[in-house]
Design an enzyme around this catalytic site. Structure first.
Site, short mmCIF file in Angstrom:
data_model
loop_
_atom_site.label_atom_id
_atom_site.label_comp_id
_atom_site.label_asym_id
_atom_site.label_seq_id
_atom_site.Cartn_x
_atom_site.Cartn_y
_atom_site.Cartn_z
CB CYS A 181 10.84 48.75 55.58
SG CYS A 181 10.69 48.99 57.36
CG HIS A 182 10.35 46.19 51.87
ND1 HIS A 182 11.61 45.64 51.83
CD2 HIS A 182 9.71 45.59 52.89
CE1 HIS A 182 11.73 44.75 52.80
NE2 HIS A 182 10.59 44.69 53.46
NE ARG A 231 -0.83 20.35 41.66
CZ ARG A 231 -1.12 19.09 41.94
NH1 ARG A 231 -1.17 18.68 43.17
NH2 ARG A 231 -1.35 18.22 40.97
CG HIS A 286 5.99 15.35 38.32
ND1 HIS A 286 4.93 15.89 37.64
CD2 HIS A 286 5.50 14.93 39.51
CE1 HIS A 286 3.84 15.82 38.41
NE2 HIS A 286 4.16 15.23 39.54
CB CYS A 345 5.17 45.73 53.42
SG CYS A 345 4.20 44.41 54.14
CB CYS A 351 1.74 15.89 44.61
SG CYS A 351 1.83 15.55 42.85
CB CYS A 356 8.48 13.79 42.84
SG CYS A 356 8.23 14.15 44.59
CB CYS A 388 9.16 40.54 57.06
SG CYS A 388 10.13 41.99 56.67
#
Lengths: 258, 106
Positions: free
Chosen positions: A78-79, A215, A178, A75, A219, A174, A111
């Protein structure tokens, strides 16, 4: 006594059956999950040498520099070192080639496939979580602004629809927890507002780092619905809506949550 | 991949009580869990942790299955002289990791 209990039951049923008010949380009342935690757990997150999420960040740093795939590139080839600053705050982002939003994990795997010519990492693998945490940590403290791209608008709308959609055997959306009940508790645990500020994050319950999709699946399982597969478009759209809902809140990666 | 995080103050005054914090990456598999097909997942934990200050052991702990994954161990010692702290974790399946940190006494 019995009548009282019946009335209470009817009231509870009424409370559950009242149509969704879909009242979004006013900006000045938005709170990160961090503020729902006890001081001990907050202290773990705040100390980089006590925060177990930092173990993944360290692993991610090593992976970032390691050459991989047929292209023989890392990585870092390039970065630049600092180039990932602010990137996580903008994800999920629109991918022109796929004509749909992709989340940070999917971007890393794209990538890998396109530039490194390496096989993608499995979702929730140590490697993918580590790289994602390493990239996201560089946006620590920066405001979330994932929905700035106008091309994302229809996908944010779909995510919102899913957020408001009752589903599963418990027939809950949800938003029922929430948006409408975040100031209450469920079985002793705080119901938070569900802002995805610190992913990938270390959950003490998981004993591991985990992604936002993990997560969300947990849920969805909790409301006894069939969870979407990792990487499913529905989950990315839900992620995107949650990020737009948390617009302006600071990135906390790697966060610690109970 | 095995990562470790050590937090030792770089400098201290002679006689200061200093806090040392260590965080070691480990799954701490209890040995009590089963797979979906009913097979026992073998125990894989760190069993022992120790710290030496210029060669002298100043802290030792035994670890057990009830200790969480990625064990965080923190303890206090008195800063006596400039030198190195050597940490060692030993566990099941030949697990063995070490780390060092240096401290300067003013």
């Amino acid at each position: 006594m019995k009548a009282g209990r019946t009335i209470a039951g009817v009231l509870l049923l009424l409370a559950i059956c009242v149509p969704l008010l879909a009242a979004e949380i006013p900006a000045d009342q938005r709170r990160s999950g961090f503020s729902f935690m006890g001081p001990d757990t907050q202290a773990i997150q705040n100390d980089d040498t006590a925060n177990p999420g930092m173990l993944w960040v360290l692993d991610g740093e090593a992976l970032w520099k390691r050459k991989a795939g047929a292209a023989g590139k890392s990585c870092a080839d390039c970065h630049d070192d600092d180039s990932m600053r602010g990137v996580a705050a903008r994800y999920p982002a629109f991918d022109e080639a796929l004509a749909r939003p992709v989340n940070l994990e999917q971007r890393i795997n794209l990538c890998r496939a396109n530039r490194q010519q390496a096989p993608p990492f499995a979702f929730e693998s140590r490697e993918l979580l580590a790289l994602t945490a390493f990239v996201a940590k560089q946006s620590h403290g920066m405001p979330i602004e994932a929905d700035a791209d106008p091309q994302l608008a229809p996908f944010v709308a779909k995510g919102r629809e899913l957020f408001l959609q009752r589903q599963g055997q418990l027939n809950l959306a949800c938003a029922n927890c929430h948006d409408d009940n975040w100031d209450k508790r469920l079985a002793g645990s705080a119901i938070t507002q569900g802002h995805p500020t610190g992913y990938p994050m270390y959950r003490l319950e998981w004993q591991s780092l985990g992604s936002l999709q993990r997560r969300l699946r947990a849920c969805i399982f909790g409301i006894r619905a069939q969870p979407y597969d990792y990487g499913a478009q529905e989950l990315v759209e839900l992620e995107l809506y949650l990020k737009s809902r948390a617009r302006g809140m600071p990135v906390e990666t790697p966060a610690v949550r109970p | 991949m095995g990562s470790v995080l050590i937090n030792v103050p770089k400098r201290a005054k002679r006689g200061d009580v200093i806090e040392i914090k260590t965080l070691m990456s480990h799954i701490m598999e209890t040995g009590f869990r089963h797979t979906a097909t009913g097979e026992l997942i073998p125990r894989d934990i760190i069993t022992s942790f120790s710290c030496r200050y210029n060669g002298e052991e100043i802290f030792r702990a035994d670890l057990f299955p009830a200790i969480s994954a990625n064990p965080f161990i923190s303890f206090f010692t008195t800063a006596t002289e400039t030198g190195t702290l050597e940490f060692s974790w030993i566990g099941d399946r030949g697990f063995s990791e070490t780390a060092t940190a240096s401290i300067t006494i003013e």
